[in-house]
Design a protein around this motif. Structure first.
Motif, PDB file in Angstrom:
ATOM      1  N   GLU A   1      -7.136 -94.323 -72.361  1.00  0.00           N
ATOM      2  CA  GLU A   1      -7.407 -92.970 -73.011  1.00  0.00           C
ATOM      3  C   GLU A   1      -7.931 -93.331 -74.649  1.00  0.00           C
ATOM      4  O   GLU A   1      -8.842 -92.922 -75.010  1.00  0.00           O
ATOM      5  N   GLU A   2      -6.926 -94.285 -75.161  1.00  0.00           N
ATOM      6  CA  GLU A   2      -7.291 -94.346 -76.446  1.00  0.00           C
ATOM      7  C   GLU A   2      -8.401 -95.072 -76.874  1.00  0.00           C
ATOM      8  O   GLU A   2      -9.069 -94.791 -77.590  1.00  0.00           O
ATOM      9  N   ALA A   3      -8.687 -96.203 -76.090  1.00  0.00           N
ATOM     10  CA  ALA A   3     -10.013 -96.890 -75.913  1.00  0.00           C
ATOM     11  C   ALA A   3     -11.224 -96.118 -76.021  1.00  0.00           C
ATOM     12  O   ALA A   3     -12.204 -96.125 -76.573  1.00  0.00           O
ATOM     13  N   VAL A   4     -11.170 -94.987 -74.895  1.00  0.00           N
ATOM     14  CA  VAL A   4     -12.326 -94.310 -74.641  1.00  0.00           C
ATOM     15  C   VAL A   4     -12.519 -93.129 -75.778  1.00  0.00           C
ATOM     16  O   VAL A   4     -13.483 -93.098 -76.359  1.00  0.00           O
ATOM     17  N   LYS A   5     -11.518 -92.703 -76.411  1.00  0.00           N
ATOM     18  CA  LYS A   5     -11.493 -91.802 -77.482  1.00  0.00           C
ATOM     19  C   LYS A   5     -12.007 -92.583 -78.863  1.00  0.00           C
ATOM     20  O   LYS A   5     -12.958 -91.878 -79.204  1.00  0.00           O
ATOM     21  N   ILE A   6     -11.493 -93.664 -78.903  1.00  0.00           N
ATOM     22  CA  ILE A   6     -12.179 -94.424 -80.196  1.00  0.00           C
ATOM     23  C   ILE A   6     -13.521 -94.736 -80.068  1.00  0.00           C
ATOM     24  O   ILE A   6     -14.190 -94.520 -80.810  1.00  0.00           O
ATOM     25  N   THR A   7     -13.934 -95.127 -78.850  1.00  0.00           N
ATOM     26  CA  THR A   7     -15.373 -95.616 -78.676  1.00  0.00           C
ATOM     27  C   THR A   7     -16.227 -94.489 -78.383  1.00  0.00           C
ATOM     28  O   THR A   7     -17.244 -94.421 -78.991  1.00  0.00           O
ATOM     29  N   GLU A   8     -15.764 -93.235 -78.139  1.00  0.00           N
ATOM     30  CA  GLU A   8     -16.430 -91.867 -78.121  1.00  0.00           C
ATOM     31  C   GLU A   8     -16.723 -91.758 -79.567  1.00  0.00           C
ATOM     32  O   GLU A   8     -17.963 -91.255 -79.732  1.00  0.00           O
ATOM     33  N   LYS A   9     -15.902 -91.970 -80.463  1.00  0.00           N
ATOM     34  CA  LYS A   9     -16.052 -91.548 -81.862  1.00  0.00           C
ATOM     35  C   LYS A   9     -16.828 -92.789 -82.593  1.00  0.00           C
ATOM     36  O   LYS A   9     -17.968 -92.309 -83.284  1.00  0.00           O
ATOM     37  N   ALA A  10     -16.593 -93.849 -82.376  1.00  0.00           N
ATOM     38  CA  ALA A  10     -17.092 -94.818 -83.380  1.00  0.00           C
ATOM     39  C   ALA A  10     -18.122 -95.608 -82.755  1.00  0.00           C
ATOM     40  O   ALA A  10     -18.511 -96.582 -83.328  1.00  0.00           O
ATOM     41  N   GLY A  11     -18.418 -95.360 -81.280  1.00  0.00           N
ATOM     42  CA  GLY A  11     -19.565 -96.294 -80.788  1.00  0.00           C
ATOM     43  C   GLY A  11     -18.870 -97.599 -79.933  1.00  0.00           C
ATOM     44  O   GLY A  11     -17.512 -97.847 -80.492  1.00  0.00           O
ATOM     45  N   GLY A  12     -19.494 -98.375 -79.395  1.00  0.00           N
ATOM     46  CA  GLY A  12     -19.024 -99.619 -79.123  1.00  0.00           C
ATOM     47  C   GLY A  12     -18.773 -99.516 -77.708  1.00  0.00           C
ATOM     48  O   GLY A  12     -18.870 -98.501 -76.908  1.00  0.00           O
ATOM     49  N   ASP A  13     -18.055-100.816 -76.860  1.00  0.00           N
ATOM     50  CA  ASP A  13     -17.782-100.656 -75.588  1.00  0.00           C
ATOM     51  C   ASP A  13     -16.325-100.806 -75.411  1.00  0.00           C
ATOM     52  O   ASP A  13     -15.600-101.748 -76.162  1.00  0.00           O
TER      53      ASP A  13
END
Lengths: 257, 380
Positions: free
Chosen positions: A45-57
Motif C-alpha cells: 500500500e505504501e509503495a502504491v501510494k508513493i508512486t501514485e503521487k510521485a510517479g515511478g514503478d
C-alpha cells in the motif's frame, strides 16, 4: 520514484499448521490456505501510494514456490506494476540471510530508491529481511516504520519505541520494514483483480543471478508443535473453603508453593 | 467438473470477506437497532465493483459473473444481511433487467452509475394486493400522446428510500391478468413520484423498505423498459437471477449462525464441561454444517448455470432459493437453541440472524411459489 516491495506468501493467519513428517523442518501444505504475508500489505500500500503521487514503478520481488503467484496477483491487483518471482528450491529453502542476498541481487538491477517489506513474516517470525537486503546492497535500513516521508533524496521514517516516537532520517536508497498503522491497505477493485492477470510476473533463476552455489548459513533441522497445554482445574465453593483447597493443590499437586 | 474458484473469483470473494469484516460487521448491531442503512459502505462496495458484477465492462460493470457474485453475497451476508440484500437487488434485479431488456440509451444512461455505486437502484413490483400474484396489480400507466402517466402505490420496495433509479411494474392494459403489465425505468426526481411509508421491519433492518407512490407521474415513452405488455415476463425472468442473490444471503446468514454456534458450544460450560462435548449439541451442529454445505454446493451450481449462459435454470434457481431459505430457518433455529437464553438476547449475534433469516423464505418468491415453479417444471 522506483520502489521494490519484497513479498512472501505465508499460511493464512487462521490456518492450523502441522509439521510434515516426510519433510523435516517443513509443514503439511495440502489443505492449507495461503495469503500474502499480512505485514507485506502495508509495504504494498505504501509503495502504491508513493508512486501514485510521485510517479515511478512499484515492483514486487518474491522468493517462493509456484503457488506464490496467487499472493503476488493480489499485490498486483492493488497497484504494483509488475513482479519478479524466484522459485529455485535452493532459494525457497534457504535461510533468511541467503534469501536476502538473493533478493538484493534481483533488486539491484532495478535500482529502486526505496525498498519496502513487511516488518515480520507471520509464519517463521523472521524480521530481519530489510536489514539483510540493505546489508548486501550497502544501503541504510530502518525497521518497523509507522510513517514514511520521502523528499529531497532522503526518507524520514517514524518508528514507535517504548513510550515515544523515533524519527529517523536516511539517505536514499533505503530499505524500510513496514508496520501496522503505517496505512490502511486498500480493497482491490474487481476490475483491477481482472487486469492483474495481464501484469507481468517475471521468473528469475539463481543461475541468471549468478548465485548458483550459495552455502547455507543455517538450516532448520526440526519443526515440532509446542506440547499441549494441560487442562486447568477449577475450584468452586465458598471463598474461605475454596482458597484453602487451591492452596493445597498449589503446594501438594502442582508443587509451586 | 471443477469445484475450484478461478484466481479472480477467489480474490473477489476474499475481498468481500475482508470488506464485510472491516466495514460491515463492526457497525451492524447498532444500525440494526436503529433501523438505519449503511449507505457509505454500500457506495464503497459500488466503487470496488460489487454492485456491477454481471454488468458488461463496456457499461462500467466488473462483469465477473454469477459465481463470484454468489460467493461475495455469502460473505457480505455473513456480516450484514441488510446491506447484502441491497447488493443483491442492485445486481440481480435492477442491473440485470436493464442489461437484458434496456435500450442502448437506457444502458448507457443507467448502468455506469449503478454499476459504480454512484446510484442505488430498486425494483418495485409488489403492491398491497399483489404479492405472490403480481398479475393482480392495479397501479397503471396510461398512454397520453407520446408519454405515459403512472398512478398507484407499490409497496415493500427494497432500497426505496435510498434509490436513485427505479424499475417499476404497472398495468398498461386495464384487462385483468398478466398480459397487460409493463416495466418502466425512471430516476427518483421524476415529477409525480415520491417515496411513501418507511416500513419498520422484524429483520434485515439495515436495509430500507418503503412504499413508492406515483401520482400522475408523466414519463416519456422511452422510459418503457422492454416492450409494452411484456412486464410480467421481464419480472419473472429477472427474479430467476434474483433467487441466486437471496439464496446466497440465506446461506451467509446460516453460515454465520453455524460459526457462532460452534464457538459458543466450545466456550459454554454446563454439567462441568463444554456443551460441545454433549452429543445432543454435536448432532445439532452436524446437521447445521451439513445443511449449509449442501445449500452452498447448489448455490454455485446454479450460479455456474447462469454463467454458462445458454442453459435455462428456472427450476434449479427455485429449488436453490427454496432449500437455502428453509435451510437457513432450520440452522438459525438450532443456533438460538444452542445459545439457550443468551440466544434470545440482543447481545448475541444469533438473535439478529434469526430475525434476518425469516424474510428469505418470503421475498423474491415465497417458498410456496418456489414449490409451484418446481412442480410446474417437473410436471411439464
Amino acid at each position: 520514484m522506483n520502489i521494490a516491495v519484497i513479498l512472501r506468501q505465508v499460511p493464512d493467519t487462521e490456518a492450523v499448521v502441522q509439521p510434515d513428517a516426510a519433510r523435516p523442518g517443513s509443514i503439511q501444505e495440502a489443505e492449507l490456505k495461503f495469503v500474502l504475508n499480512p505485514f507485506d500489505e502495508y509495504a504494498v500500500e505504501e509503495a502504491v501510494k508513493i508512486t501514485e503521487k510521485a510517479g515511478g514503478d512499484a515492483v514486487g520481488f518474491c522468493i517462493g514456490p509456484d503457488r506464490s503467484e496467487a499472493a503476488i496477483r493480489g499485490a498486483l491487483a492493488v497497484g504494483l506494476r509488475r513482479a519478479v518471482l524466484i522459485t529455485d528450491a535452493a532459494a525457497v529453502e534457504a535461510d533468511v540471510v541467503t534469501q536476502g542476498r538473493i533478493l538484493a541481487a534481483a533488486i539491484k538491477g532495478f535500482a529502486p530508491e526505496l525498498i519496502l517489506c513487511g516488518r515480520e513474516l507471520i509464519d517463521t517470525s523472521d524480521d530481519a529481511m530489510a536489514a539483510v537486503v540493505a546489508h548486501f546492497l550497502d544501503i541504510p535500513h530502518v525497521l518497523e516504520a509507522v510513517k514514511i516521508e520521502v523528499d529531497g533524496g532522503k526518507a524520514t521514517v517514524t518508528r514507535e519505541v517504548e513510550g515515544a516516537d523515533l524519527e529517523i532520517e536516511a539517505r536514499l536508497p533505503v530499505a524500510v520494514s513496514c508496520c501496522k498503522g503505517l496505512n490502511e491497505p486498500r480493497y482491490p477493485k474487481i476490475l483491477d483483480i481482472k487486469r492483474s492477470r495481464t501484469k507481468e510476473i517475471k521468473r528469475l533463476t539463481l543461475a541468471e543471478l549468478g548465485l548458483e552455489s550459495l552455502p547455507a548459513k543455517s538450516r532448520v533441522v526440526e519443526l515440532r508443535l509446542p506440547p499441549a497445554r494441560p487442562k486447568g482445574i477449577r475450584v468452586d465453593g465458598e471463598p474461605a473453603v475454596a482458597a484453602g483447597q487451591a492452596a493445597e493443590w498449589l503446594s501438594k499437586t502442582a508443587k509451586v508453593v | 467438473m471443477d469445484f475450484e474458484f478461478s484466481d479472480e473469483q477467489r480474490m473477489t470473494i476474499d475481498g468481500a470477506r475482508r470488506f464485510a469484516a472491516e466495514r460491515l460487521a463492526p457497525v451492524v448491531a447498532e444500525l440494526d437497532e436503529k433501523g438505519e442503512v449503511n449507505l457509505e459502505a454500500l457506495k464503497e462496495l459500488g466503487s470496488l465493483g460489487y454492485l456491477g458484477m454481471t454488468v458488461p465492462e463496456e457499461y462500467g460493470g466488473s462483469a465477473l459473473g454469477a459465481v463470484a457474485y454468489a460467493g461475495s453475497m455469502v460473505e457480505l451476508s455473513k456480516a450484514d444481511a441488510g446491506t447484502a440484500v441491497a447488493v443483491s437487488v442492485q445486481n440481480s434485479l435492477v442491473n440485470d433487467a436493464i442489461v437484458h431488456f434496456g435500450t442502448e440509451k437506457q444502458k448507457k444512461e443507467y448502468l455506469p452509475k449503478l454499476a459504480g455505486g454512484e446510484w442505488i437502484g430498486c425494483f418495485s413490483l409488489t403492491e398491497a394486493g399483489a404479492g405472490s400474484d403480481p398479475a393482480s396489480m392495479v397501479a397503471t400507466a396510461v398512454r397520453d400522446g407520446g408519454d405515459y402517466v403512472l398512478n398507484g402505490t407499490k409497496n415493500f420496495t427494497t432500497s426505496g428510500a435510498i434509490a436513485d433509479a427505479i424499475v417499476v411494474f404497472v398495468r398498461c392494459d386495464p384487462q385483468p391478468g398478466g398480459k397487460g403489465l409493463s416495466a418502466f425505468l425512471l430516476t427518483k426526481d421524476a415529477a409525480g413520484f415520491q417515496v411513501g411509508k418507511h416500513e419498520n421491519k422484524m429483520g434485515i433492518r439495515t436495509s430500507s423498505t418503503t412504499e413508492m407512490v406515483f401520482s400522475d407521474c408523466r414519463l416519456p415513452a422511452e422510459a418503457l423498459l422492454g416492450e409494452e405488455g411484456k412486464g410480467l415476463k421481464i419480472a419473472l425472468s429477472t427474479l430467476d437471477g434474483g433467487r441466486i442473490g437471496i439464496a446466497a444471503q440465506a446461506i451467509g446468514i446460516a453460515e454465520a449462525a453455524l460459526d457462532e454456534s460452534v464457538r459458543y458450544a466450545k466456550e459454554r460450560e454446563q454439567f462441568g464441561k463444554p456443551i460441545a462435548e454433549l452429543e445432543g449439541i454435536q448432532f445439532l451442529l452436524a446437521d447445521m454444517a451439513t445443511d449449509v454445505e449442501l445449500a452452498k454446493t447448489m448455490l454455485f451450481k446454479v450460479a455456474w448455470l447462469k454463467d454458462s449462459g445458454h442453459k435455462r435454470f428456472t427450476k434449479e434457481a427455485a429449488m436453490l432459493k427454496l432449500f437455502a431459505s428453509e435451510m437457513a430457518h432450520r440452522v438459525c433455529h438450532k443456533a438460538v437453541q444452542i445459545h439457550g437464553g443468551y440466544g434470545f438476547m440482543k447481545e448475541y449475534k444469533v438473535e439478529r440472524l434469526y430475525r434476518d433469516q425469516r424474510i428469505t423464505e418470503i421475498y423474491e418468491g415465497t417458498s410456496e411459489i418456489q414449490r409451484v415453479v418446481i412442480a410446474r417444471n417437473i410436471l411439464g
